[in-house]
Design a protein around this motif. Structure first.
Motif, PDB file in Angstrom:
ATOM      1  N   ASP A 103      10.252  53.526  11.999  1.00 38.06           N
ATOM      2  CA  ASP A 103      10.021  54.975  12.062  1.00 38.06           C
ATOM      3  C   ASP A 103       8.808  55.262  12.945  1.00 38.06           C
ATOM      4  OD1 ASP A 103       7.582  54.790  10.545  1.00 38.06           O
ATOM      5  OD2 ASP A 103       8.738  54.820   8.692  1.00 38.06           O
ATOM      6  N   GLY A 104       8.570  56.541  13.183  1.00 39.96           N
ATOM      7  CA  GLY A 104       7.555  56.928  14.148  1.00 39.96           C
ATOM      8  C   GLY A 104       6.129  56.733  13.707  1.00 39.96           C
ATOM      9  N   SER A 105       5.909  56.368  12.449  1.00 43.35           N
ATOM     10  CA  SER A 105       4.546  56.127  11.977  1.00 43.35           C
ATOM     11  C   SER A 105       4.247  54.649  11.748  1.00 43.35           C
ATOM     12  CB  SER A 105       4.294  56.895  10.677  1.00 43.35           C
ATOM     13  OG  SER A 105       5.196  56.480   9.666  1.00 43.35           O
ATOM     14  N   THR A 106       5.217  53.766  11.992  1.00 42.69           N
ATOM     15  CA  THR A 106       5.033  52.319  11.833  1.00 42.69           C
ATOM     16  C   THR A 106       4.624  51.718  13.166  1.00 42.69           C
ATOM     17  OG1 THR A 106       6.669  52.182  10.056  1.00 42.69           O
ATOM     18  CG2 THR A 106       6.145  50.138  11.220  1.00 42.69           C
ATOM     19  N   THR A 107       3.526  51.008  13.192  1.00 48.56           N
ATOM     20  CA  THR A 107       3.090  50.415  14.452  1.00 48.56           C
ATOM     21  C   THR A 107       4.037  49.303  14.885  1.00 48.56           C
ATOM     22  OG1 THR A 107       1.669  48.726  13.441  1.00 48.56           O
ATOM     23  CG2 THR A 107       0.684  50.901  13.851  1.00 48.56           C
ATOM     24  N   LEU A 108       4.071  49.038  16.179  1.00 49.49           N
ATOM     25  CA  LEU A 108       4.890  47.937  16.698  1.00 49.49           C
ATOM     26  C   LEU A 108       4.436  46.610  16.113  1.00 49.49           C
ATOM     27  CD1 LEU A 108       4.972  49.063  20.437  1.00 49.49           C
ATOM     28  CD2 LEU A 108       6.789  49.348  18.733  1.00 49.49           C
ATOM     29  N   LEU A 109       3.132  46.478  15.857  1.00 47.72           N
ATOM     30  CA  LEU A 109       2.610  45.261  15.247  1.00 47.72           C
ATOM     31  C   LEU A 109       3.188  45.075  13.848  1.00 47.72           C
ATOM     32  CD1 LEU A 109       0.674  42.839  15.068  1.00 47.72           C
ATOM     33  CD2 LEU A 109      -1.145  44.438  14.458  1.00 47.72           C
ATOM     34  N   GLU A 110       3.160  46.128  13.043  1.00 47.51           N
ATOM     35  CA  GLU A 110       3.705  46.042  11.689  1.00 47.51           C
ATOM     36  C   GLU A 110       5.209  45.801  11.721  1.00 47.51           C
ATOM     37  OE1 GLU A 110       0.636  49.104   9.410  1.00 47.51           O
ATOM     38  OE2 GLU A 110       2.390  49.893  10.486  1.00 47.51           O
ATOM     39  N   ALA A 111       5.900  46.438  12.648  1.00 45.69           N
ATOM     40  CA  ALA A 111       7.351  46.253  12.756  1.00 45.69           C
ATOM     41  C   ALA A 111       7.687  44.809  13.102  1.00 45.69           C
ATOM     42  CB  ALA A 111       7.923  47.211  13.804  1.00 45.69           C
ATOM     43  N   ARG A 138      -6.888  45.049  14.762  1.00 49.49           N
ATOM     44  CA  ARG A 138      -5.862  45.947  14.224  1.00 49.49           C
ATOM     45  C   ARG A 138      -6.335  47.400  14.206  1.00 49.49           C
ATOM     46  NH1 ARG A 138      -2.098  42.370  11.738  1.00 49.49           N
ATOM     47  NH2 ARG A 138      -1.041  44.060  10.622  1.00 49.49           N
ATOM     48  N   MET A 139      -7.252  47.730  15.102  1.00 49.75           N
ATOM     49  CA  MET A 139      -7.813  49.078  15.179  1.00 49.75           C
ATOM     50  C   MET A 139      -7.800  49.646  16.591  1.00 49.75           C
ATOM     51  SD  MET A 139     -11.136  48.646  12.732  1.00 49.75           S
ATOM     52  CE  MET A 139     -11.728  50.255  13.252  1.00 49.75           C
ATOM     53  N   GLY A 140      -7.242  48.922  17.541  1.00 51.63           N
ATOM     54  CA  GLY A 140      -7.217  49.412  18.913  1.00 51.63           C
ATOM     55  C   GLY A 140      -8.482  49.165  19.690  1.00 51.63           C
ATOM     56  N   ILE A 141      -9.323  48.226  19.221  1.00 56.02           N
ATOM     57  CA  ILE A 141     -10.603  47.972  19.880  1.00 56.02           C
ATOM     58  C   ILE A 141     -10.567  46.702  20.725  1.00 56.02           C
ATOM     59  CG2 ILE A 141     -13.059  47.502  19.505  1.00 56.02           C
ATOM     60  CD1 ILE A 141     -12.850  49.138  16.932  1.00 56.02           C
ATOM     61  N   CYS A 142     -10.150  45.586  20.102  1.00 50.35           N
ATOM     62  CA  CYS A 142     -10.333  44.279  20.763  1.00 50.35           C
ATOM     63  C   CYS A 142      -9.252  43.947  21.794  1.00 50.35           C
ATOM     64  CB  CYS A 142     -10.400  43.172  19.720  1.00 50.35           C
ATOM     65  SG  CYS A 142      -8.815  42.783  18.922  1.00 50.35           S
ATOM     66  N   ARG A 143      -8.107  44.624  21.740  1.00 50.48           N
ATOM     67  CA  ARG A 143      -7.009  44.449  22.691  1.00 50.48           C
ATOM     68  C   ARG A 143      -6.384  43.056  22.618  1.00 50.48           C
ATOM     69  NH1 ARG A 143      -6.774  48.653  26.138  1.00 50.48           N
ATOM     70  NH2 ARG A 143      -5.590  47.537  27.712  1.00 50.48           N
ATOM     71  N   SER A 144      -6.552  42.380  21.493  1.00 58.85           N
ATOM     72  CA  SER A 144      -5.911  41.072  21.313  1.00 58.85           C
ATOM     73  C   SER A 144      -4.411  41.203  21.087  1.00 58.85           C
ATOM     74  CB  SER A 144      -6.532  40.334  20.116  1.00 58.85           C
ATOM     75  OG  SER A 144      -7.895  40.101  20.317  1.00 58.85           O
ATOM     76  N   CYS A 145      -3.935  42.400  20.754  1.00 56.34           N
ATOM     77  CA  CYS A 145      -2.529  42.589  20.394  1.00 56.34           C
ATOM     78  C   CYS A 145      -1.654  42.985  21.579  1.00 56.34           C
ATOM     79  CB  CYS A 145      -2.424  43.652  19.306  1.00 56.34           C
ATOM     80  SG  CYS A 145      -2.942  45.294  19.855  1.00 56.34           S
ATOM     81  N   LEU A 146      -2.194  42.965  22.799  1.00 62.66           N
ATOM     82  CA  LEU A 146      -1.437  43.436  23.961  1.00 62.66           C
ATOM     83  C   LEU A 146      -0.150  42.638  24.169  1.00 62.66           C
ATOM     84  CD1 LEU A 146      -4.343  43.962  26.523  1.00 62.66           C
ATOM     85  CD2 LEU A 146      -2.964  45.745  25.445  1.00 62.66           C
ATOM     86  N   THR A 161      -0.109  47.004  20.462  1.00 58.46           N
ATOM     87  CA  THR A 161       0.889  47.146  19.397  1.00 58.46           C
ATOM     88  C   THR A 161       0.290  47.626  18.089  1.00 58.46           C
ATOM     89  OG1 THR A 161       0.689  44.811  18.763  1.00 58.46           O
ATOM     90  CG2 THR A 161       2.348  45.366  20.429  1.00 58.46           C
ATOM     91  N   CYS A 162      -1.031  47.457  17.895  1.00 57.91           N
ATOM     92  CA  CYS A 162      -1.614  47.833  16.601  1.00 57.91           C
ATOM     93  C   CYS A 162      -1.806  49.328  16.447  1.00 57.91           C
ATOM     94  CB  CYS A 162      -2.932  47.096  16.366  1.00 57.91           C
ATOM     95  SG  CYS A 162      -4.324  47.704  17.350  1.00 57.91           S
ATOM     96  N   ILE A 163      -1.759  50.086  17.538  1.00 56.26           N
ATOM     97  CA  ILE A 163      -1.936  51.539  17.430  1.00 56.26           C
ATOM     98  C   ILE A 163      -0.793  52.286  18.136  1.00 56.26           C
ATOM     99  CG2 ILE A 163      -4.416  51.628  17.032  1.00 56.26           C
ATOM    100  CD1 ILE A 163      -3.105  52.106  20.536  1.00 56.26           C
ATOM    101  N   SER A 164       0.285  51.568  18.469  1.00 58.87           N
ATOM    102  CA  SER A 164       1.419  52.178  19.162  1.00 58.87           C
ATOM    103  C   SER A 164       2.674  52.080  18.311  1.00 58.87           C
ATOM    104  CB  SER A 164       1.680  51.474  20.505  1.00 58.87           C
ATOM    105  OG  SER A 164       0.549  51.583  21.355  1.00 58.87           O
ATOM    106  N   ALA A 165       3.487  53.143  18.340  1.00 60.10           N
ATOM    107  CA  ALA A 165       4.763  53.171  17.637  1.00 60.10           C
ATOM    108  C   ALA A 165       5.876  53.447  18.639  1.00 60.10           C
ATOM    109  CB  ALA A 165       4.752  54.237  16.553  1.00 60.10           C
ATOM    110  N   ALA A 166       7.086  53.147  18.234  1.00 59.51           N
ATOM    111  CA  ALA A 166       8.229  53.387  19.115  1.00 59.51           C
ATOM    112  C   ALA A 166       8.466  54.878  19.285  1.00 59.51           C
ATOM    113  CB  ALA A 166       9.479  52.715  18.540  1.00 59.51           C
TER     114      ALA A 166
END
Length: 350
Positions: A282-290, A303-311, A337-342
């Protein structure tokens, strides 16, 4: 250097199909040319659901500043998961994390970690640190938000006779208060440290920061102090709003990103191409969580959009930044992915 390369090739000839590093790890579990590791040296209960895990890092670890955090990797059912944890020991001391059993990874660390286990590490990061010059401080914490501040208190209070620190900590009851005994001893020993334990079970509510009444009672000179706050999102939101109104100095450490209310949209099917997995999100689930829910090994850090390790590279589709609501995406773009959703169907190169 040439001699070392020759010796390495000779050693590889005798250890194939394994590398010499594989055999070295049998002797020294911290030895790795590719990944920083740590050996657990102690697991100390704090509350019924919290422990402090002390560890000895291998080569490549940088000593932490008080208040910083580090990414910790732990393997669960053969899958390596990364999370960020504040370092709770003082600067210059051997590192440790204090973890409360909330969520899959934290619960596994609390319930299963033993002395002699190996953790995976990344060097310490973060700018939630003590001020450069001495000054009166106010620390506002709630729950596990005390952990980075505890590192500051352990660094400052016993070492500086001119320390002037007030800690106001909110927790449900004495049995669930982290570091309660140590904090009480520090308050008894050092006149420059004052402790206010705010137990919500006794008072019926958390410290109210929507007005100044509770602060005026707990720390009358709070306006003259540099303030630090760490805890749940609503607690920090209220603190930031209050300090904005009062035009005071406040530094905040958050354990989760600030998301825009209503930023989620329709979501869509997320395809993890190299992992051959698909999931409806859904639109509130991050790509990381999905991805993690689908069993995909996802890179992550703060997991906060700071370190950019999730790119992760975007192959097709668009994503929505949950902090701003902005929709974006071009093939090949690296998305957090930690702050982005589909935002509709999305294909990721992972």
């Amino acid at each position: 250097m040439v001699r070392l390369r020759v010796l390495s090739r000779l050693a590889s000839a005798f250890t194939t199909p394994f590398s010499p590093q594989d055999f070295l790890r049998l002797v020294d579990p911290l030895s790795s040319a590719r990944q920083l590791r740590a050996l657990v040296t102690a697991v100390e209960p704090e509350t019924a659901d919290s422990v402090t895990i002390r560890f000895r890092p291998g080569k490549g670890w940088n000593p932490h500043e008080a208040g910083q955090w580090a990414r910790i990797g732990v393997e669960i059912d053969g899958v390596r998961h990364w999370r960020s944890y504040s370092l709770s020991t003082g600067a210059g001391q051997d590192p440790a994390i204090t973890v409360t059993a909330m969520g899959t990874v934290s619960t596994a660390l609390v319930r299963n970690t033993k002395v002699g286990d190996v953790l995976f590490l990344a060097p310490p990061e973060g700018d939630f640190v003590l001020p450069e010059h001495p000054r009166p401080l106010l620390m506002l914490t709630a729950g596990s938000g005390l952990t980075p501040v505890m590192s500051m208190i352990r660094t400052l209070v016993p070492r500086r006779p001119d320390a002037d620190v007030v800690l106001v900590h909110s927790s449900p009851c004495p049995e669930e208060a982290l570091f309660a005994e140590e904090l009480a001893e520090l308050a008894d020993q050092f006149p420059g440290f004052r402790l206010v334990q705010w137990f919500t079970g006794e008072r019926g509510r958390r410290l109210d920061l929507t007005t100044t009444s509770d602060l005026d009672a707990a720390c009358p000179d709070w306006r003259d102090r540099a303030a630090y706050a760490c805890g749940p999102a609503d607690f920090l939101d209220a603190a930031e709003a209050l300090w904005d109104r009062e035009e005071g100095e406040l530094r905040v450490e958050r354990f989760s990103p600030v998301l825009l209310p209503g930023a989620g949209g329709e979501g869509g099917r997320v395809t993890f191409e190299r992992s051959d997995q698909e999931v409806e999100a859904d639109g509130s689930t991050t790509l990381l969580e999905a991805g993690e829910a689908a069993g995909v090994v996802m890179p992550s850090g703060c997991r906060m959009g700071i370190c950019r390790s999730c790119l992760v590279p975007l192959r097709a589709g668009q994503v929505r930044d949950l902090r701003t609501g902005e929709v974006h995406g071009e093939p090949g773009e690296l998305v957090q992915t930690c702050i982005s959703a589909a935002a509709g169907p999305v294909n990721l190169d992972i």
